[in-house]
Design a protein around this motif. Structure first.
Motif, PDB file in Angstrom:
ATOM      1  N   UNK A 130      -7.717  -5.232  10.854  1.00  0.00           N
ATOM      2  CA  UNK A 130      -6.768  -4.300  10.868  1.00  0.00           C
ATOM      3  C   UNK A 130      -6.600  -2.947  10.612  1.00  0.00           C
ATOM      4  N   UNK A 131      -7.842  -2.272  11.138  1.00  0.00           N
ATOM      5  CA  UNK A 131      -7.423  -0.498  10.719  1.00  0.00           C
ATOM      6  C   UNK A 131      -8.368  -0.085  11.560  1.00  0.00           C
ATOM      7  N   UNK A 132      -8.693   0.897  11.140  1.00  0.00           N
ATOM      8  CA  UNK A 132     -10.050   1.925  11.482  1.00  0.00           C
ATOM      9  C   UNK A 132     -10.753   2.284   9.975  1.00  0.00           C
ATOM     10  N   UNK A 133     -12.260   0.334  10.385  1.00  0.00           N
ATOM     11  CA  UNK A 133     -12.318   0.491   9.649  1.00  0.00           C
ATOM     12  C   UNK A 133     -14.345   1.227   9.392  1.00  0.00           C
ATOM     13  N   UNK A 134     -14.936   2.060   8.262  1.00  0.00           N
ATOM     14  CA  UNK A 134     -15.625   2.208   7.497  1.00  0.00           C
ATOM     15  C   UNK A 134     -16.441   1.420   7.549  1.00  0.00           C
ATOM     16  N   UNK A 135     -17.724   0.924   7.955  1.00  0.00           N
ATOM     17  CA  UNK A 135     -18.537  -0.304   6.849  1.00  0.00           C
ATOM     18  C   UNK A 135     -19.343   0.969   6.342  1.00  0.00           C
ATOM     19  N   UNK A 136     -19.739   1.826   6.753  1.00  0.00           N
ATOM     20  CA  UNK A 136     -20.934   2.266   6.716  1.00  0.00           C
ATOM     21  C   UNK A 136     -20.390   3.436   4.981  1.00  0.00           C
ATOM     22  N   UNK A 137     -19.334   3.840   4.996  1.00  0.00           N
ATOM     23  CA  UNK A 137     -18.693   4.053   4.001  1.00  0.00           C
ATOM     24  C   UNK A 137     -17.818   3.799   2.656  1.00  0.00           C
ATOM     25  N   UNK A 162      -5.533   3.939   8.445  1.00  0.00           N
ATOM     26  CA  UNK A 162      -4.397   3.942   9.258  1.00  0.00           C
ATOM     27  C   UNK A 162      -4.114   2.414   8.735  1.00  0.00           C
ATOM     28  N   UNK A 163      -4.116   2.784   7.723  1.00  0.00           N
ATOM     29  CA  UNK A 163      -3.795   0.828   6.921  1.00  0.00           C
ATOM     30  C   UNK A 163      -1.897   0.723   7.421  1.00  0.00           C
ATOM     31  N   UNK A 164      -1.287   1.988   6.901  1.00  0.00           N
ATOM     32  CA  UNK A 164      -0.229   1.818   7.128  1.00  0.00           C
ATOM     33  C   UNK A 164       0.727   1.179   6.489  1.00  0.00           C
ATOM     34  N   UNK A 165       0.406   0.790   4.901  1.00  0.00           N
ATOM     35  CA  UNK A 165       1.127   0.262   4.262  1.00  0.00           C
ATOM     36  C   UNK A 165       0.579  -0.986   3.510  1.00  0.00           C
ATOM     37  N   UNK A 166      -0.252  -1.901   5.112  1.00  0.00           N
ATOM     38  CA  UNK A 166      -0.755  -3.122   5.324  1.00  0.00           C
ATOM     39  C   UNK A 166      -1.897  -3.053   5.636  1.00  0.00           C
ATOM     40  N   UNK A 167      -2.793  -3.762   5.094  1.00  0.00           N
ATOM     41  CA  UNK A 167      -3.831  -4.619   6.875  1.00  0.00           C
ATOM     42  C   UNK A 167      -4.436  -6.103   6.613  1.00  0.00           C
ATOM     43  N   UNK A 168      -5.478  -6.396   7.282  1.00  0.00           N
ATOM     44  CA  UNK A 168      -5.767  -8.069   7.148  1.00  0.00           C
ATOM     45  C   UNK A 168      -7.545  -7.572   7.417  1.00  0.00           C
ATOM     46  N   UNK A 169      -7.972  -9.029   7.013  1.00  0.00           N
ATOM     47  CA  UNK A 169      -9.414  -8.580   7.519  1.00  0.00           C
ATOM     48  C   UNK A 169      -9.835 -10.391   7.806  1.00  0.00           C
ATOM     49  N   UNK A 170     -11.870 -10.597   7.371  1.00  0.00           N
ATOM     50  CA  UNK A 170     -11.879 -11.914   7.345  1.00  0.00           C
ATOM     51  C   UNK A 170     -13.022 -11.367   6.766  1.00  0.00           C
ATOM     52  N   UNK A 208       1.009  -1.298   0.052  1.00  0.00           N
ATOM     53  CA  UNK A 208       0.263  -0.048  -0.313  1.00  0.00           C
ATOM     54  C   UNK A 208       1.093   1.597   0.284  1.00  0.00           C
ATOM     55  N   UNK A 209       2.325   1.253   0.258  1.00  0.00           N
ATOM     56  CA  UNK A 209       3.187   2.136   0.198  1.00  0.00           C
ATOM     57  C   UNK A 209       2.689   3.528   1.137  1.00  0.00           C
ATOM     58  N   UNK A 210       2.411   4.347   1.051  1.00  0.00           N
ATOM     59  CA  UNK A 210       1.726   5.787   1.456  1.00  0.00           C
ATOM     60  C   UNK A 210       0.275   6.017   1.911  1.00  0.00           C
ATOM     61  N   UNK A 211      -0.533   5.125   1.277  1.00  0.00           N
ATOM     62  CA  UNK A 211      -1.386   5.117   1.488  1.00  0.00           C
ATOM     63  C   UNK A 211      -2.459   4.911   2.692  1.00  0.00           C
ATOM     64  N   UNK A 212      -3.098   6.139   3.833  1.00  0.00           N
ATOM     65  CA  UNK A 212      -3.397   6.035   4.753  1.00  0.00           C
ATOM     66  C   UNK A 212      -4.825   5.182   5.027  1.00  0.00           C
ATOM     67  N   UNK A 213      -5.115   5.238   3.467  1.00  0.00           N
ATOM     68  CA  UNK A 213      -7.582   5.113   2.943  1.00  0.00           C
ATOM     69  C   UNK A 213      -7.029   3.884   1.750  1.00  0.00           C
ATOM     70  N   UNK A 214      -8.095   2.959   1.861  1.00  0.00           N
ATOM     71  CA  UNK A 214      -8.301   2.287   0.851  1.00  0.00           C
ATOM     72  C   UNK A 214      -9.757   1.783   0.687  1.00  0.00           C
TER      73      UNK A 214
END
Length: 275
Positions: free
Chosen positions: A91-98, A103-111, A53-59
């Motif tokens: 992993x991160x601040x998840x906004x399900x509605x939007x 705050x992914x900081x280069x990577x994240x994970x989920x199910x 994700x490089x410098x991306x803070x939000x996906x």
């Protein structure tokens, strides 16, 4: 003569953009379930990791090809539907509605969690499939740097097993003589009704007792089936194209010399489940 050398310094700002890379990029939500009408159940994927994700803070993310309908290979019924599909354990601040993760900081994970509901339809049994794509982007309105996860859903809904038995009769004999369903008696039968061509597992005890009316005496009955148990004490059967199977049960009593004359009765427990 003097040469005037003019130097210009240009400040360059570099931005590192990442490439959204899911691991794995293909997941299967698969289950064989025995359900009755009106039930709700969930299926959850393995953990999916997003890197690069490089410098991306939000996906941003969205589910495409998503509606409640699943394809039933055996019929046109829509007795099984998808109630909801979403990301969980993020992993991160998840906004399900939007539909984004901060705050992914280069990577994240989920199910991925999918919820299903069985509608009131007597023809619910069958195999249901659907393919949904989970898409990611750094820009909500753009597909640049997009990554995706293909989600394959396969659910086989099995009919609730219906069991019917007929009693075993060991016959009659003079005290001291053996009793048997194969000599003067009648075998018992178990009829199984379930999903066509499904495999079931049958368990039953190898012996049981039958008792006289006052419960003062008992006889040991040896039990065997046709087909017979395997070496692990299980009976595995493949149901017919119509979902049926009939199992024969025989019994014998080898020693009647130590009990009083009379009528003896008893029962034993048969367990049947899909294998």
């Amino acid at each position: 003569m003097f040469k005037i050398i003019m130097c210009f310094f240009i400040a360059l700002n570099s931005i590192v953009f990442g490439k959204i890379v899911p691991h794995p990029s293909y997941v299967v939500l698969s289950e064989d379930v025995t359900l009755d009408r009106g039930q709700v159940f969930n299926l959850e994927s393995e953990t999916i990791k997003i890197t690069g994700l490089g410098n991306m803070d939000r996906i941003y993310y969205s589910f495409s090809n998503y509606d409640e309908r699943l394809q039933n290979k055996n019929a046109s019924t829509q007795a099984l539907i998808i109630e909801n599909i979403k990301l969980v354990k993020v992993a991160g601040n998840h906004n399900e509605e939007n539909g984004y993760i901060d705050e992914v900081r280069g990577q994240t994970n989920f199910r991925i969690l999918a919820q299903f509901r069985v509608k009131p339809d007597p023809n619910v049994s069958g195999e249901y499939t659907k393919r949904i794509t989970l898409r990611f982007s750094e820009d909500k309105n753009s597909i640049s740097n997009e990554g995706s996860v293909d989600i394959q859903i396969r659910i086989k809904v099995l009919k609730v097993l219906q069991l019917t038995t007929t009693a075993m009769d060991l016959g009659s004999a003079v005290k001291g003589q053996p009793l048997s369903t194969t000599s003067g008696g009648t075998p018992g039968y178990l009829k199984i009704d379930g999903s066509p061509n499904a495999r079931v597992k049958v368990n039953y005890p190898s012996t049981t007792f039958i008792y006289n009316k006052s419960n003062s005496d008992k006889l040991l009955v040896n039990i065997k089936s046709t087909p017979s148990l395997d070496n692990d004490g299980n009976l595995k059967l493949d149901l017919s194209n119509t979902g049926e199977y009939r199992v024969r049960f025989d019994g014998d009593v080898r020693n009647t010399s130590t009990v009083s004359p009379g009528e003896y009765k008893g029962s034993f427990k048969i367990q049947v489940r899909y294998d």
